[in-house]
Design an enzyme around this catalytic site. Structure first.
Site, PDB file in Angstrom:
ATOM      1  N   LYS A 183       1.161  -1.237   0.334  1.00 51.33           N
ATOM      2  CA  LYS A 183       0.116  -0.303  -0.145  1.00 51.33           C
ATOM      3  C   LYS A 183       1.225   1.192  -0.208  1.00 51.33           C
ATOM      4  O   LYS A 183       1.680   1.427   1.182  1.00 51.33           O
ATOM      5  CB  LYS A 183      -1.155  -0.186   0.693  1.00 51.33           C
ATOM      6  CG  LYS A 183      -1.795   1.568   1.410  1.00 51.33           C
ATOM      7  CD  LYS A 183      -2.901   1.756   0.219  1.00 51.33           C
ATOM      8  CE  LYS A 183      -3.185   3.338   0.823  1.00 51.33           C
ATOM      9  NZ  LYS A 183      -2.124   4.574   0.448  1.00 51.33           N
ATOM     10  N   GLU A 259       8.153   1.949  12.168  1.00 55.46           N
ATOM     11  CA  GLU A 259       9.574   3.374  11.736  1.00 55.46           C
ATOM     12  C   GLU A 259       8.718   4.394  11.838  1.00 55.46           C
ATOM     13  O   GLU A 259       8.177   5.102  11.229  1.00 55.46           O
ATOM     14  CB  GLU A 259      10.351   3.114  10.660  1.00 55.46           C
ATOM     15  CG  GLU A 259      11.262   3.555  10.968  1.00 55.46           C
ATOM     16  CD  GLU A 259      11.478   4.858  10.507  1.00 55.46           C
ATOM     17  OE1 GLU A 259      11.373   5.580  10.927  1.00 55.46           O
ATOM     18  OE2 GLU A 259      11.967   4.942   8.942  1.00 55.46           O
ATOM     19  N   CYS A 294      12.738  11.141   7.546  1.00 61.75           N
ATOM     20  CA  CYS A 294      12.996  10.322   9.585  1.00 61.75           C
ATOM     21  C   CYS A 294      13.908  10.462  10.785  1.00 61.75           C
ATOM     22  O   CYS A 294      13.750  10.477  11.862  1.00 61.75           O
ATOM     23  CB  CYS A 294      12.452   9.162   9.338  1.00 61.75           C
ATOM     24  SG  CYS A 294      12.958   8.244   8.226  1.00 61.75           S
ATOM     25  N   GLU A 393       8.461  16.509  15.885  1.00 59.62           N
ATOM     26  CA  GLU A 393       8.703  16.794  14.752  1.00 59.62           C
ATOM     27  C   GLU A 393       8.138  17.455  13.220  1.00 59.62           C
ATOM     28  O   GLU A 393       6.819  17.234  13.785  1.00 59.62           O
ATOM     29  CB  GLU A 393       8.732  15.276  13.879  1.00 59.62           C
ATOM     30  CG  GLU A 393       9.435  14.771  12.776  1.00 59.62           C
ATOM     31  CD  GLU A 393       8.927  13.021  12.504  1.00 59.62           C
ATOM     32  OE1 GLU A 393      10.042  12.664  11.678  1.00 59.62           O
ATOM     33  OE2 GLU A 393       8.034  12.610  12.834  1.00 59.62           O
TER      34      GLU A 393
END
Length: 490
Positions: A183, A259, A294, A393
């Site tokens: 996906k 993650e 990330c 973040e």
């Protein structure tokens, strides 16, 4: 470049059971390029029924052994063939990636696509070098442990490195003999759909790799709630990661690998062996890929005695990162992936301004006349440890700078976060380097460099950066069950 783009055929159909198909309902969504805000194409919007069809196809392929039971030599040949086809179409894949997510074409050509190809080849080569164990047994018994594929893997991948991250999950999962339902993020479906087509051309049996584009809240949710998916491998945001764990509990207790990003610190001590190299790493560590990474080094901690002079060097590097057309080979800093992500970054910049940080570079939306989503590299000094910019973040081109006066303070500030994906330090003191690597609570620690690792090393985080590892032989463990067998000799 315009002619090359005009010649592109943009994939838009799902890949299910070896066929390129529309959604059963005919639903589609607009795939928008962040380069200019225009619709690139209409892409199939898979609904729950389409996802279940893909899962059923993957399950059937796994149960009848068409891939699982294929010998390692045959599996290797097909995966190597897939890598060769990706290499054949590397320029097309790079153009699709750049158009889809706004990254500079030079990076797609030099980094994303070559690394995706290398990942496929690496796991193709590794798949017959992953051994079981023989236990110590009495003379009348043979005991051994073998790794067996889990079954159907649902891989939900992000939009920042679409094909590269997809291959981090697809390649080891296939190498272990699993079937996969991939996906892609709705912001970046193109290279995943192309991958599905190339896999069939390479000879991967129908149903072994299905690709289901669609909205995360629909297709992603259906995949995660499916009772016939054995594992979800996910890279993305913390809130979605939490939701996936809830879906696992609500369905079949499927395994989940997460993650989830970070707020990674880069520490520069006064005894840094190369301040110019450190300044390059500080700037590129957060601004590469427009900050949509990330492991972005979004917190820069500098020893107080050198902070002002070092910050000048970082600003000088970042000032040359001028946002430009992603399809221009000279561009080093492209567009953010979407208007929403651009506005998120701008909101964080406004918040940092309001909370008293000193903006020393950037902070504005630029290239508005292009229709695209561009934000300048932005640097804030005097960022308070308790401030929003120090704790949340951004996933955009925003750097927060703090100073410290002692080694203990540096490591305390570095670890003062709910995340634990990556961290780095610059020092000439080997004891400080080795001791700091142990003290830093992160899954990846780099000394006198940033992002200095490759496919041979595991990738993943501590704390709320998730669990499970991509890359290296350790990733193969993730997609396998360990079975113990004991045979009594009669």
């Amino acid at each position: 470049m315009t002619e090359a783009v005009a010649r592109l055929t943009l994939p838009g159909l799902a890949v299910i059971e070896g066929e390129r198909v529309e959604a059963e309902s005919g639903a589609t969504f607009h795939n928008v390029s962040p380069r200019d805000g225009r619709v690139l194409n209409l892409v199939t919007a898979c609904q729950a029924v389409d996802v279940e069809r893909a899962v059923a196809s993957a399950r059937a392929a796994f149960e009848d052994g068409r891939w699982r039971d294929l010998g390692p030599r045959a599996k290797k040949a097909i995966l190597f063939r897939l890598a060769d086809l990706m290499e054949r179409d590397a320029e097309e894949l790079a153009l699709l990636e750049s158009l889809d997510v706004g990254k500079p074409i030079r990076d797609a050509r030099a980094v994303d696509i070559p690394l995706a190809i290398n990942t496929c080849r690496w796991y193709a080569e590794a798949l017959d070098k992953f051994y079981g164990e023989v236990g110590t047994s009495p003379v009348d018994r043979l005991s051994y442990a073998v790794h067996e594929p889990l079954g159907v893997i649902g891989a939900i991948v992000p939009w920042n490195f679409p094909l590269h991250m997809a291959m981090w999950k697809v390649a080891p999962a296939l190498a272990m003999g699993n079937s996969v339902v991939l996906k892609p993020a709705e912001q970046s479906p193109l290279t995943a759909l192309k991958l599905g087509e190339l896999a069939l051309e390479a000879g991967l049996p129908a149903g072994v790799l299905n690709v289901v584009p669609g909205l995360g809240s629909v297709a992603g949710e259906a995949l995660a709630l499916s009772m016939d998916v054995d594992m979800i491998a996910f890279t993305g945001s913390g809130p979605v990661g939490r939701r996936l764990m809830e879906y696992s509990a609500r369905s079949n207790l499927k395994r989940v690998s997460l993650e989830l990003g970070g707020k990674s610190p880069q520490i520069v001590f006064a005894d840094c062996p190369d301040l110019d190299a450190a300044a390059q790493a500080a700037a590129w560590g957060v601004f590469y890929n427009q900050g949509e990474v990330c492991t972005a080094a979004s917190r820069l901690l500098v020893e107080a005695s050198i902070k002002d002079a070092f910050l000048d060097r970082v600003v000088a590097v970042a000032r040359d990162m001028v946002p430009g057309d992603p399809l221009d080979p000279a561009t080093v800093f492209g567009a953010m992936v979407s208007e929403r992500q651009m506005n998120t970054a701008l909101d964080y910049i406004a918040t940092a301004d309001s909370q008293g940080a000193r903006r020393v570079l950037g902070g504005r939306q630029v290239r508005q006349d292009s229709g695209g989503y561009f934000v300048e590299p932005t640097i804030f000094d005097r960022v308070a440890p308790e401030s929003t910019l120090a704790r949340e973040e951004v996933f955009g081109p925003v750097l927060g700078v703090m100073s410290f006066s002692s080694e203990a303070e540096a490591f305390r500030l570095a670890n003062d976060t709910v995340y634990g994906l990556a961290a780095g330090l610059w020092t000439s003191d080997i004891s400080r380097a080795l001791g700091g690597a142990r003290q830093l609570r992160a899954g990846l620690v780099w000394v006198n460099g940033w992002d200095a690792c490759d496919i041979t090393m595991p990738f993943g985080g501590f704390k709320q950066s998730g669990f499970g590892r991509d890359r290296s032989l350790h990733a193969l463990h993730k997609y396998a069950d360990l079975k113990s067998v004991s045979v009594t000799l009669r």
